[in-house]
Design a protein around this motif. Structure first.
Motif: not given
Length: 99
Positions: A37, A40-45, A48
């Protein structure tokens, strides 16, 4: 019918071990979900990961090269200062001997 103490201890130990394992699994799942989570909040899925790892490796190489360049720059500045001082002393000695 009474159970022997050894058998009771074994059952209790097995039950506690199972509870510990289940508790540990739930903690691991919660931590994994929290980390995913935050990333993901940093844009890292999750997909990736390889690219993020490559980015960090690139940043590390960049940082080390900058540190090395700073070290060489510091050594060059010290060399110039020392050379200037030695040159000034040499000129002073030449002037004193020339009189």
């Amino acid at each position: 019918m009474k159970m022997p103490d050894d058998e009771i201890r074994a059952i209790v130990a097995e039950t506690l071990a199972e509870q510990h394992r289940l508790h540990q699994e739930s903690i691991d799942a919660i931590v994994l979900k929290a980390v995913a989570s935050v990333l993901a909040s940093f844009g890292i899925e999750d997909d990736d990961r390889k690219e993020v790892r490559a980015d960090f490796q690139h940043l590390r190489r960049w940082r080390k090269s900058v540190e090395q360049a700073q070290s060489y720059t510091f050594k060059a500045v010290i060399t110039v200062i020392v050379t200037g001082l030695v040159g000034a002393v040499w000129l002073g000695v030449k002037v004193m001997l020339g009189k």
